[in-house]
Design a protein around this motif. Structure first.
Motif, PDB file in Angstrom:
ATOM      1  N   MET A 292      54.417  36.165  41.885  1.00 33.08           N
ATOM      2  CA  MET A 292      53.351  37.115  41.599  1.00 33.08           C
ATOM      3  C   MET A 292      52.081  36.398  41.171  1.00 33.08           C
ATOM      4  N   ILE A 293      52.219  35.315  40.435  1.00 31.12           N
ATOM      5  CA  ILE A 293      51.039  34.579  39.986  1.00 31.12           C
ATOM      6  C   ILE A 293      50.244  34.074  41.181  1.00 31.12           C
ATOM      7  N   HIS A 294      50.940  33.612  42.207  1.00 33.56           N
ATOM      8  CA  HIS A 294      50.286  33.136  43.434  1.00 33.56           C
ATOM      9  C   HIS A 294      49.467  34.266  44.064  1.00 33.56           C
ATOM     10  N   ALA A 295      50.038  35.446  44.163  1.00 31.59           N
ATOM     11  CA  ALA A 295      49.339  36.588  44.753  1.00 31.59           C
ATOM     12  C   ALA A 295      48.113  36.967  43.933  1.00 31.59           C
ATOM     13  N   VAL A 296      48.261  36.977  42.618  1.00 27.98           N
ATOM     14  CA  VAL A 296      47.135  37.316  41.734  1.00 27.98           C
ATOM     15  C   VAL A 296      45.990  36.337  41.961  1.00 27.98           C
ATOM     16  N   ASP A 297      46.291  35.057  42.000  1.00 32.98           N
ATOM     17  CA  ASP A 297      45.257  34.038  42.223  1.00 32.98           C
ATOM     18  C   ASP A 297      44.549  34.250  43.553  1.00 32.98           C
ATOM     19  N   ILE A 298      45.304  34.529  44.592  1.00 33.74           N
ATOM     20  CA  ILE A 298      44.715  34.729  45.921  1.00 33.74           C
ATOM     21  C   ILE A 298      43.818  35.965  45.935  1.00 33.74           C
TER      22      ILE A 298
END
Length: 103
Positions: A1-7
Motif C-alpha cells: 500500500m505504501i508503494h501505491a500511496v507514493d505513486i
C-alpha cells in the motif's frame, strides 16, 4: 500500500487511506471530492475489493476505480466494464496511465 500511496501522490493527488472497505465507503459517503478509488482484491472487512468496486460503481458512477492484485486472477464480468485491473507488481508508469483516465 505504501508503494501505491507514493505513486498516487507523485501524480499530484491527495491520498486518503482506508483500513477496509467499510471505512472506504464511510469516507465516500462523507465527501464529494473523491475522484478515484484504488483497492486490492484481498482486503479485510465486510467486502473484498471486487465487491467494493461494484458498490462504488453503483453508488458513485463518476469515480475512477482501479483494482490491484498479486494473487487473484479475475474472471470476465467480476468487475464493472470501466474498472482498471493491475497485476502486482505494477510499475509507476502503469499506475500513472490508469490515473490518466480520470475525466
Amino acid at each position: 500500500m505504501i508503494h501505491a500511496v507514493d505513486i498516487v501522490e507523485s501524480a499530484g493527488f491527495e491520498v486518503l487511506e482506508a483500513a477496509n472497505a467499510d471505512e472506504a465507503v464511510a469516507i465516500l459517503e462523507g465527501r464529494d471530492d473523491i475522484r478515484v478509488v484504488i483497492t486490492d482484491v484481498q482486503m479485510p472487512g465486510s467486502m473484498d475489493g471486487v465487491k467494493l468496486a461494484n458498490a462504488v460503481r453503483d453508488r458513485w458512477p463518476p469515480i475512477l476505480i482501479i483494482v490491484v492484485s498479486g494473487h487473484h486472477k479475475l474472471q470476465a464480468g467480476e468487475l464493472p466494464d470501466d474498472v482498471t485491473f493491475l497485476t502486482k507488481p505494477y510499475s509507476e508508469r502503469q499506475m500513472h496511465q490508469a490515473l490518466s483516465l480520470i475525466g
